[in-house]
Design a protein around this motif. Structure first.
Motif, PDB file in Angstrom:
ATOM      1  N   VAL A  42       0.853  -1.190   0.000  1.00  0.00           N
ATOM      2  CA  VAL A  42       0.000   0.000   0.000  1.00  0.00           C
ATOM      3  C   VAL A  42       0.884   1.234   0.000  1.00  0.00           C
ATOM      4  CG1 VAL A  42      -1.841   1.234   1.211  1.00  0.00           C
ATOM      5  CG2 VAL A  42      -1.759  -1.262   1.283  1.00  0.00           C
ATOM      6  N   GLU A  43       0.616   2.136  -0.924  1.00  0.00           N
ATOM      7  CA  GLU A  43       1.408   3.356  -1.059  1.00  0.00           C
ATOM      8  C   GLU A  43       1.344   4.172   0.224  1.00  0.00           C
ATOM      9  OE1 GLU A  43       0.383   6.561  -4.058  1.00  0.00           O
ATOM     10  OE2 GLU A  43       1.895   5.452  -5.170  1.00  0.00           O
ATOM     11  N   ARG A  44       2.497   4.496   0.772  1.00  0.00           N
ATOM     12  CA  ARG A  44       2.663   5.298   1.991  1.00  0.00           C
ATOM     13  C   ARG A  44       2.122   4.630   3.248  1.00  0.00           C
ATOM     14  NH1 ARG A  44       0.461   9.632   3.013  1.00  0.00           N
ATOM     15  NH2 ARG A  44      -1.360   9.598   1.666  1.00  0.00           N
ATOM     16  N   LEU A  45       1.849   3.305   3.219  1.00  0.00           N
ATOM     17  CA  LEU A  45       1.326   2.647   4.409  1.00  0.00           C
ATOM     18  C   LEU A  45       2.344   2.654   5.534  1.00  0.00           C
ATOM     19  CD1 LEU A  45      -0.878   1.062   5.832  1.00  0.00           C
ATOM     20  CD2 LEU A  45       0.053  -1.025   4.841  1.00  0.00           C
ATOM     21  N   THR A  46       3.638   2.511   5.203  1.00  0.00           N
ATOM     22  CA  THR A  46       4.668   2.527   6.250  1.00  0.00           C
ATOM     23  C   THR A  46       4.785   3.899   6.901  1.00  0.00           C
ATOM     24  OG1 THR A  46       6.333   2.950   4.530  1.00  0.00           O
ATOM     25  CG2 THR A  46       6.053   0.674   5.263  1.00  0.00           C
ATOM     26  N   ASP A  47       4.210   4.922   6.253  1.00  0.00           N
ATOM     27  CA  ASP A  47       4.209   6.263   6.832  1.00  0.00           C
ATOM     28  C   ASP A  47       2.938   6.544   7.629  1.00  0.00           C
ATOM     29  OD1 ASP A  47       6.457   6.354   5.302  1.00  0.00           O
ATOM     30  OD2 ASP A  47       5.698   7.770   3.832  1.00  0.00           O
ATOM     31  N   ALA A  48       2.043   5.564   7.672  1.00  0.00           N
ATOM     32  CA  ALA A  48       0.753   5.770   8.334  1.00  0.00           C
ATOM     33  C   ALA A  48       0.904   5.812   9.850  1.00  0.00           C
ATOM     34  CB  ALA A  48      -0.215   4.656   7.952  1.00  0.00           C
ATOM     35  N   GLY A  49      -0.049   6.447  10.506  1.00  0.00           N
ATOM     36  CA  GLY A  49      -0.066   6.464  11.954  1.00  0.00           C
ATOM     37  C   GLY A  49      -0.533   5.140  12.518  1.00  0.00           C
ATOM     38  N   SER A  97      -4.329   4.116  11.865  1.00  0.00           N
ATOM     39  CA  SER A  97      -4.586   3.670  10.493  1.00  0.00           C
ATOM     40  C   SER A  97      -4.036   2.276  10.259  1.00  0.00           C
ATOM     41  CB  SER A  97      -3.961   4.648   9.490  1.00  0.00           C
ATOM     42  OG  SER A  97      -4.597   5.906   9.555  1.00  0.00           O
ATOM     43  N   GLU A  98      -2.820   2.016  10.759  1.00  0.00           N
ATOM     44  CA  GLU A  98      -2.203   0.701  10.564  1.00  0.00           C
ATOM     45  C   GLU A  98      -3.010  -0.390  11.271  1.00  0.00           C
ATOM     46  OE1 GLU A  98       2.146  -1.494  10.556  1.00  0.00           O
ATOM     47  OE2 GLU A  98       1.964   0.519  11.385  1.00  0.00           O
ATOM     48  N   ILE A  99      -3.512  -0.098  12.459  1.00  0.00           N
ATOM     49  CA  ILE A  99      -4.320  -1.074  13.199  1.00  0.00           C
ATOM     50  C   ILE A  99      -5.614  -1.369  12.438  1.00  0.00           C
ATOM     51  CG2 ILE A  99      -5.716  -1.416  15.278  1.00  0.00           C
ATOM     52  CD1 ILE A  99      -3.510   0.108  16.812  1.00  0.00           C
ATOM     53  N   MET A 100      -6.267  -0.330  11.935  1.00  0.00           N
ATOM     54  CA  MET A 100      -7.537  -0.519  11.221  1.00  0.00           C
ATOM     55  C   MET A 100      -7.352  -1.354   9.957  1.00  0.00           C
ATOM     56  SD  MET A 100      -9.232   3.285  11.633  1.00  0.00           S
ATOM     57  CE  MET A 100     -10.676   2.887  10.644  1.00  0.00           C
ATOM     58  N   ILE A 101      -6.279  -1.077   9.210  1.00  0.00           N
ATOM     59  CA  ILE A 101      -6.036  -1.816   7.966  1.00  0.00           C
ATOM     60  C   ILE A 101      -5.655  -3.260   8.270  1.00  0.00           C
ATOM     61  CG2 ILE A 101      -4.530  -1.990   5.940  1.00  0.00           C
ATOM     62  CD1 ILE A 101      -4.344   1.124   6.048  1.00  0.00           C
ATOM     63  N   ALA A 102      -4.793  -3.466   9.275  1.00  0.00           N
ATOM     64  CA  ALA A 102      -4.354  -4.820   9.623  1.00  0.00           C
ATOM     65  C   ALA A 102      -5.502  -5.656  10.174  1.00  0.00           C
ATOM     66  CB  ALA A 102      -3.214  -4.755  10.628  1.00  0.00           C
ATOM     67  N   ALA A 103      -6.377  -5.040  10.965  1.00  0.00           N
ATOM     68  CA  ALA A 103      -7.475  -5.783  11.603  1.00  0.00           C
ATOM     69  C   ALA A 103      -8.593  -6.134  10.630  1.00  0.00           C
ATOM     70  CB  ALA A 103      -8.043  -4.968  12.762  1.00  0.00           C
ATOM     71  N   ALA A 104      -8.684  -5.416   9.512  1.00  0.00           N
ATOM     72  CA  ALA A 104      -9.784  -5.630   8.571  1.00  0.00           C
ATOM     73  C   ALA A 104      -9.801  -7.051   8.023  1.00  0.00           C
ATOM     74  CB  ALA A 104      -9.696  -4.626   7.421  1.00  0.00           C
ATOM     75  N   ALA A 125       2.038  -1.522  15.955  1.00  0.00           N
ATOM     76  CA  ALA A 125       1.385  -0.212  15.969  1.00  0.00           C
ATOM     77  C   ALA A 125       1.064   0.221  17.396  1.00  0.00           C
ATOM     78  CB  ALA A 125       0.118  -0.256  15.127  1.00  0.00           C
ATOM     79  N   VAL A 126       0.620  -0.734  18.227  1.00  0.00           N
ATOM     80  CA  VAL A 126       0.334  -0.422  19.635  1.00  0.00           C
ATOM     81  C   VAL A 126       1.619  -0.034  20.368  1.00  0.00           C
ATOM     82  CG1 VAL A 126      -0.448  -1.390  21.827  1.00  0.00           C
ATOM     83  CG2 VAL A 126      -1.720  -1.891  19.731  1.00  0.00           C
ATOM     84  N   LEU A 127       2.695  -0.761  20.114  1.00  0.00           N
ATOM     85  CA  LEU A 127       3.974  -0.496  20.782  1.00  0.00           C
ATOM     86  C   LEU A 127       4.557   0.859  20.395  1.00  0.00           C
ATOM     87  CD1 LEU A 127       5.720  -3.997  20.564  1.00  0.00           C
ATOM     88  CD2 LEU A 127       4.786  -2.902  22.606  1.00  0.00           C
ATOM     89  N   THR A 128       4.277   1.314  19.162  1.00  0.00           N
ATOM     90  CA  THR A 128       4.822   2.603  18.728  1.00  0.00           C
ATOM     91  C   THR A 128       4.217   3.775  19.487  1.00  0.00           C
ATOM     92  OG1 THR A 128       3.213   2.711  16.897  1.00  0.00           O
ATOM     93  CG2 THR A 128       5.406   1.816  16.397  1.00  0.00           C
ATOM     94  N   ARG A 129       3.169   3.530  20.238  1.00  0.00           N
ATOM     95  CA  ARG A 129       2.611   4.602  21.069  1.00  0.00           C
ATOM     96  C   ARG A 129       3.542   4.920  22.235  1.00  0.00           C
ATOM     97  NH1 ARG A 129      -2.696   5.462  18.991  1.00  0.00           N
ATOM     98  NH2 ARG A 129      -2.592   7.282  20.334  1.00  0.00           N
ATOM     99  N   ARG A 130       4.440   3.967  22.574  1.00  0.00           N
ATOM    100  CA  ARG A 130       5.339   4.137  23.709  1.00  0.00           C
ATOM    101  C   ARG A 130       6.817   4.159  23.319  1.00  0.00           C
ATOM    102  NH1 ARG A 130       2.680   5.955  28.229  1.00  0.00           N
ATOM    103  NH2 ARG A 130       0.658   4.916  28.383  1.00  0.00           N
ATOM    104  N   PHE A 167       7.565  11.538  18.076  1.00  0.00           N
ATOM    105  CA  PHE A 167       7.357  11.963  16.696  1.00  0.00           C
ATOM    106  C   PHE A 167       6.486  10.945  15.962  1.00  0.00           C
ATOM    107  CE2 PHE A 167      11.578  14.538  16.257  1.00  0.00           C
ATOM    108  CZ  PHE A 167      11.076  15.475  17.137  1.00  0.00           C
ATOM    109  N   GLY A 168       5.433  11.422  15.321  1.00  0.00           N
ATOM    110  CA  GLY A 168       4.564  10.566  14.524  1.00  0.00           C
ATOM    111  C   GLY A 168       4.728  10.864  13.049  1.00  0.00           C
ATOM    112  N   PRO A 169       4.177  10.024  12.177  1.00  0.00           N
ATOM    113  CA  PRO A 169       4.381  10.187  10.740  1.00  0.00           C
ATOM    114  C   PRO A 169       3.447  11.177  10.050  1.00  0.00           C
ATOM    115  CG  PRO A 169       3.146   8.201  11.153  1.00  0.00           C
ATOM    116  CD  PRO A 169       3.488   8.769  12.502  1.00  0.00           C
TER     117      PRO A 169
END
Length: 290
Positions: free
Chosen positions: A72-79, A82-89, A144-149, A247-249
């Motif tokens: 997915v274009e720019r997915l690695t730059d997603a917050g 967004s990453e959790i929602m796409i992965a969980a779908a 994605a959860v771990l990146t919050r910390r 810092f977030g993306p």
């Protein structure tokens, strides 16, 4: 192997996936192999629809032994959200389809066995993909959860370690099954090998993510002349590692530095922080960057 394009999305068939389908075909289960392929495609379609709904463009889909990976274009730059929602779908869609199969199987008559198998395929697909290992959906959600910390690279390293542990456990479990009833569980061994090899790639790619995100932000700021910005305030003795962890993306960052009396000492842009980090090192204090 490239299998063509569907709605502009390139379809790639991974060699591991071909091997698994070949095992089913040799065993005389070609019809079930086709059901597995369709289950994987539906699983991945859910990822694609969610990504599209969030504004990301799907460029390529690679079919893997126990799921698929969408480029997915720019997915690695997603917050993280967004990453959790796409992965969980994907897993959620597979669980929903499994439930529908079990409900429908009751009145399916002669097709009952096939529908039950299809339901089990969706259930196993969801269960395996929810394992906290990369590049599976569960691993992406956990990261994605771990990146919050913590920063993205450290979060990736933790999940890669878990991927290795899960791979070893799968090998041990396959060994126990063989000792108990002399049956070789090829599916489990293929899964273990797949996770061991692909997790290393995720660890390597994580190291390039930060610089790629910063380059994108700078390009957007130059092109548009304006972009969303978030301000942070840090005491002058704060560790730079604690600052960059925030810092977030999706936003550009300005860091205001204050002394012990909360008087403003100066400010740094996100670009200045990253450039200074190369000279000062990760153990430096933020006041050293002024």
């Amino acid at each position: 192997m490239r299998a063509g394009k569907i709605a502009g999305v390139e379809i790639i068939v991974n060699n591991w996936f071909l091997g698994l389908i070949a095992v089913f075909a040799v065993a005389g289960l070609a019809d079930k192999a086709l059901l597995i392929v369709s289950a994987v495609l539906l699983h991945e379609l859910a990822h694609m629809l969610m990504a599209g709904g969030l504004g990301y463009k799907v460029k390529q889909v690679e079919l893997l032994p126990f799921g698929a990976t969408a480029r997915v274009e720019r997915l690695t730059d997603a917050g993280a959200v967004s990453e959790i929602m796409i992965a969980a779908a994907g897993p959620l869609a597979s669980l929903g389809l499994a439930a529908l199969c079990y409900v429908a199987a009751g009145g399916a008559g002669s097709w009952q066995e096939e529908i039950y198998f299809y339901g089990e395929t969706h259930l196993m697909l969801a269960g395996f993909n929810l394992l906290p290992a990369l590049p599976l959906d569960g691993g992406r959600i956990l990261r994605a959860v771990l990146t919050r910390r913590r920063d993205y690279r450290a979060a990736t390293a933790i999940v890669v370690t878990m991927s290795h542990i899960i791979s070893c456990l799968l090998i041990v479990l396959a060994g126990l099954i063989f000792l108990l009833d002399y049956t070789v569980n090829l599916t489990m061994l293929v899964a273990a090998g797949f996770l061991l090899l692909t997790a290393r790639t995720e660890n390597t790619l994580a190291g390039f993510r930060t610089m790629r995100i910063l380059a994108r932000k700078k390009a957007e700021l130059i092109a548009c002349g304006i972009m969303p910005t978030r301000h942070l305030t840090a005491i002058e003795d704060a560790a730079i590692s604690e600052v960059i962890a925030l810092f977030g993306p999706e936003q550009y960052y300005i860091v205001h530095i204050v002394d012990q009396n909360f008087k403003l000492c100066g400010a740094l842009t996100e670009t200045e922080v990253w450039e200074g980090l190369l000279k000062k090192g990760i153990r430096a204090r933020i006041k050293e960057f002024l």
